[in-house]
Design a protein around this motif. Structure first.
Motif, PDB file in Angstrom:
ATOM      1  N   LEU A  40      -2.002  -7.198   0.158  1.00  0.00           N
ATOM      2  CA  LEU A  40      -3.280  -6.911   0.827  1.00  0.00           C
ATOM      3  C   LEU A  40      -3.924  -5.631   0.316  1.00  0.00           C
ATOM      4  N   SER A  41      -5.242  -5.618   0.299  1.00  0.00           N
ATOM      5  CA  SER A  41      -6.001  -4.415  -0.048  1.00  0.00           C
ATOM      6  C   SER A  41      -6.470  -3.718   1.227  1.00  0.00           C
ATOM      7  N   THR A  42      -6.689  -2.409   1.123  1.00  0.00           N
ATOM      8  CA  THR A  42      -7.163  -1.642   2.284  1.00  0.00           C
ATOM      9  C   THR A  42      -8.470  -0.910   1.992  1.00  0.00           C
ATOM     10  N   GLN A  43      -8.874  -0.908   0.719  1.00  0.00           N
ATOM     11  CA  GLN A  43     -10.132  -0.250   0.350  1.00  0.00           C
ATOM     12  C   GLN A  43     -10.825  -1.108  -0.715  1.00  0.00           C
ATOM     13  N   VAL A  44     -12.149  -0.943  -0.826  1.00  0.00           N
ATOM     14  CA  VAL A  44     -12.853  -1.573  -1.941  1.00  0.00           C
ATOM     15  C   VAL A  44     -12.831  -0.532  -3.060  1.00  0.00           C
ATOM     16  N   GLY A  45     -12.107  -0.850  -4.141  1.00  0.00           N
ATOM     17  CA  GLY A  45     -11.860   0.168  -5.177  1.00  0.00           C
ATOM     18  C   GLY A  45     -10.793   1.141  -4.681  1.00  0.00           C
ATOM     19  N   CYS A  46     -10.647   2.250  -5.375  1.00  0.00           N
ATOM     20  CA  CYS A  46      -9.619   3.217  -4.955  1.00  0.00           C
ATOM     21  C   CYS A  46     -10.000   4.619  -5.439  1.00  0.00           C
ATOM     22  N   PRO A  47      -9.891   5.610  -4.542  1.00  0.00           N
ATOM     23  CA  PRO A  47     -10.271   6.969  -4.937  1.00  0.00           C
ATOM     24  C   PRO A  47      -9.185   7.730  -5.707  1.00  0.00           C
ATOM     25  N   ILE A  48      -7.980   7.158  -5.812  1.00  0.00           N
ATOM     26  CA  ILE A  48      -6.874   7.930  -6.392  1.00  0.00           C
ATOM     27  C   ILE A  48      -6.981   8.012  -7.922  1.00  0.00           C
ATOM     28  N   GLY A  49      -7.398   6.932  -8.558  1.00  0.00           N
ATOM     29  CA  GLY A  49      -7.636   6.971 -10.005  1.00  0.00           C
ATOM     30  C   GLY A  49      -6.382   7.119 -10.851  1.00  0.00           C
ATOM     31  N   CYS A  50      -5.329   6.387 -10.547  1.00  0.00           N
ATOM     32  CA  CYS A  50      -4.116   6.440 -11.378  1.00  0.00           C
ATOM     33  C   CYS A  50      -4.469   5.983 -12.798  1.00  0.00           C
ATOM     34  N   ILE A  75       2.948 -17.596   4.707  1.00  0.00           N
ATOM     35  CA  ILE A  75       3.089 -16.195   4.296  1.00  0.00           C
ATOM     36  C   ILE A  75       4.217 -15.545   5.078  1.00  0.00           C
ATOM     37  N   ALA A  76       5.263 -15.163   4.343  1.00  0.00           N
ATOM     38  CA  ALA A  76       6.443 -14.610   5.002  1.00  0.00           C
ATOM     39  C   ALA A  76       6.447 -13.085   4.979  1.00  0.00           C
ATOM     40  N   ASN A  77       5.768 -12.501   4.021  1.00  0.00           N
ATOM     41  CA  ASN A  77       5.766 -11.042   3.875  1.00  0.00           C
ATOM     42  C   ASN A  77       4.387 -10.560   3.487  1.00  0.00           C
ATOM     43  N   VAL A  78       4.066  -9.362   3.958  1.00  0.00           N
ATOM     44  CA  VAL A  78       2.804  -8.739   3.569  1.00  0.00           C
ATOM     45  C   VAL A  78       3.112  -7.370   2.969  1.00  0.00           C
ATOM     46  N   VAL A  79       2.537  -7.107   1.805  1.00  0.00           N
ATOM     47  CA  VAL A  79       2.683  -5.782   1.207  1.00  0.00           C
ATOM     48  C   VAL A  79       1.298  -5.158   1.076  1.00  0.00           C
ATOM     49  N   TYR A  80       1.148  -3.954   1.612  1.00  0.00           N
ATOM     50  CA  TYR A  80      -0.123  -3.236   1.474  1.00  0.00           C
ATOM     51  C   TYR A  80      -0.076  -2.513   0.142  1.00  0.00           C
ATOM     52  N   MET A  81      -0.336  -3.289  -0.909  1.00  0.00           N
ATOM     53  CA  MET A  81      -0.136  -2.790  -2.259  1.00  0.00           C
ATOM     54  C   MET A  81      -1.264  -3.235  -3.171  1.00  0.00           C
ATOM     55  N   GLY A  82      -2.326  -3.800  -2.578  1.00  0.00           N
ATOM     56  CA  GLY A  82      -3.440  -4.274  -3.393  1.00  0.00           C
ATOM     57  C   GLY A  82      -4.352  -3.111  -3.745  1.00  0.00           C
ATOM     58  N   MET A  83      -5.656  -3.340  -3.654  1.00  0.00           N
ATOM     59  CA  MET A  83      -6.582  -2.267  -4.007  1.00  0.00           C
ATOM     60  C   MET A  83      -6.596  -1.199  -2.925  1.00  0.00           C
ATOM     61  N   GLY A  84      -6.580   0.059  -3.375  1.00  0.00           N
ATOM     62  CA  GLY A  84      -6.757   1.162  -2.431  1.00  0.00           C
ATOM     63  C   GLY A  84      -5.462   1.841  -2.025  1.00  0.00           C
ATOM     64  N   GLU A  85      -5.621   2.995  -1.391  1.00  0.00           N
ATOM     65  CA  GLU A  85      -4.484   3.778  -0.889  1.00  0.00           C
ATOM     66  C   GLU A  85      -4.474   3.624   0.633  1.00  0.00           C
ATOM     67  N   PRO A  86      -3.521   2.844   1.170  1.00  0.00           N
ATOM     68  CA  PRO A  86      -3.550   2.540   2.606  1.00  0.00           C
ATOM     69  C   PRO A  86      -3.535   3.786   3.499  1.00  0.00           C
ATOM     70  N   HIS A 117       8.683  -7.495   8.045  1.00  0.00           N
ATOM     71  CA  HIS A 117       8.155  -8.256   6.903  1.00  0.00           C
ATOM     72  C   HIS A 117       6.909  -7.597   6.311  1.00  0.00           C
ATOM     73  N   ILE A 118       6.702  -6.342   6.691  1.00  0.00           N
ATOM     74  CA  ILE A 118       5.505  -5.642   6.217  1.00  0.00           C
ATOM     75  C   ILE A 118       5.926  -4.385   5.456  1.00  0.00           C
ATOM     76  N   THR A 119       5.327  -4.178   4.292  1.00  0.00           N
ATOM     77  CA  THR A 119       5.584  -2.963   3.507  1.00  0.00           C
ATOM     78  C   THR A 119       4.273  -2.230   3.274  1.00  0.00           C
ATOM     79  N   ILE A 120       4.311  -0.906   3.487  1.00  0.00           N
ATOM     80  CA  ILE A 120       3.134  -0.091   3.150  1.00  0.00           C
ATOM     81  C   ILE A 120       3.480   0.723   1.929  1.00  0.00           C
ATOM     82  N   SER A 121       2.637   0.633   0.904  1.00  0.00           N
ATOM     83  CA  SER A 121       2.905   1.370  -0.318  1.00  0.00           C
ATOM     84  C   SER A 121       1.894   2.501  -0.475  1.00  0.00           C
ATOM     85  N   THR A 122       2.391   3.701  -0.743  1.00  0.00           N
ATOM     86  CA  THR A 122       1.491   4.848  -0.913  1.00  0.00           C
ATOM     87  C   THR A 122       1.734   5.528  -2.253  1.00  0.00           C
TER      88      THR A 122
END
Ligand code: SF4
Length: 355
Positions: free
Chosen positions: A111-121, A163-174, A200-205
């Protein structure tokens, strides 16, 4: 935008207030809630246990704005990437990945949490495109509902939930969109609605330290993943500009605090970039940082992106790096590559290409 009342994201109590205000009995709220979150239906006309006149009335005054799938691509390995559009025409990409490890036919949703991302890796296609806006909690939940519905439709499954798992790892910094991200988790977790277990949920930062301290206080059973990618500040500053604000000492103090407070195992994500972060000295400093902690390391062979010069290391280097970490006493996994042929793998999401 119209002036209809948005029902997506209302709690049962808020929906009850709404139905009573339009002169309907309170119990209609539970029916509508069930249609939205369990049956994934957003057309009032399809809500067959509501009286017909109520369906017409709802259609006139209310809306459930589940975002639209504009395009989808399917990888040879079964990964699906959706280009999804919100009401204001902003777009994000969302990926569903088959969980081959348990043969259940179930998927993980990124899943994404932002449109685009301000971190700029420097290695990431999303970062290249810049930041547009935060998603609201109900837009994040909407991404879940849209993806789940589309997946079920396309693979014609009769399984209740794919859907068995959700990872907050799409676009953006959650953790830079903290309140909305957390609220979306409570929504996904609600037993009367989507009912996805917190475990079943992971938040990635990328290392948003203030958010890690806040998350430690939430009493959530989710998994925290840290995108580490480098084990010294000099290199990490180059790869993840956020490291200049929160260098490794600050990041590791926050992670230690999180582990002490929650007693939950943390995952460190480490993208393998050829000739950049895969030397023996990188492995040694990584071991020194991670070994004292209740933590795993997940190695991610880099997925190459147009206009970005980093490369994936050869297989023998990946194996060597893995072996160094294992003999140094770390718990290590290598992430199975999924979706790279449709640019759906980690770090490859970028709506720009799709317009
Ligand atoms: S890797 Fe994550 S944090 Fe970094 S730019 Fe890409 S989306 Fe943002």
């Amino acid at each position: 935008m119209d002036s209809k009342v948005e029902l997506l994201g209302l709690s049962i109590a808020e929906l009850e207030e709404f139905v009573v205000a339009i002169g309907e009995p309170k119990f209609r709220a539970k029916q509508i809630y069930k249609w939205i979150y369990q049956k994934r239906e957003h057309s009032f006309y399809e809500m067959s246990d509501l009286p017909k006149d109520l369906r017409y009335k709802l259609d006139e005054i209310a809306i459930i704005s589940i975002p639209r799938v504009l395009k989808q691509k399917v990888s040879l390995d079964g990964t699906r990437k959706y280009l999804i559009e919100f009401r204001d025409k902003k777009k994000v990409e969302t990926v569903v990945i088959p969980q081959s490890f348990d043969k259940s036919g179930k998927y993980s949703l990124c899943l994404s949490t932002q449109v685009g991302c301000p971190i700029g890796c420097s290695f990431c296609a999303t970062g290249l495109g810049g930041f547009q806006r935060n998603l609201t909690y109900y837009e994040i939940v909407g991404l879940y509902l849209t993806s789940a519905r589309e997946l079920k439709k396309k693979i014609r499954s009769d399984k209740e939930d794919l859907i068995a798992n959700v990872v907050y790892m799409g676009m953006g910094e959650p953790l830079l969109n903290y309140e909305e991200t957390i609220r979306s988790i409570y929504f996904l977790n609600d037993a009367k609605g989507i009912n996805l277990g917190q475990r079943h949920i992971t938040i990635s930062t990328a290392g948003e330290v203030s958010g890690i301290y806040k998350l430690a206080e939430e009493n959530l059973q989710v998994t925290l993943a840290i995108s580490l990618h480098a084990s010294n500040d000099e290199l990490r500053n180059e790869l993840i500009p956020l490291n200049r604000k929160y260098p490794l000492t600050d990041l590791f103090n926050a992670v230690k605090y999180y582990i002490d407070k929650t007693n939950r195992r943390v995952t460190f994500e480490y993208i393998l970039l050829d000739d950049i972060n895969t030397n023996k000295s990188d492995a040694d400093s990584l071991i020194k940082l991670v070994k004292p902690l209740l933590a795993n390391v997940n190695l991610i062979p880099y997925n190459e992106v147009d206009n970005i010069a980093y490369q994936k290391p050869p297989a023998r280097r990946i194996e060597m790096f893995y072996n160094w970490l294992v003999s140094g006493g770390l718990n290590v996994t290598i992430r199975e590559e999924k979706g790279a042929d449709i640019d759906a793998a980690c770090g490859q999401l970028a709506t720009k290409k799709e317009r």
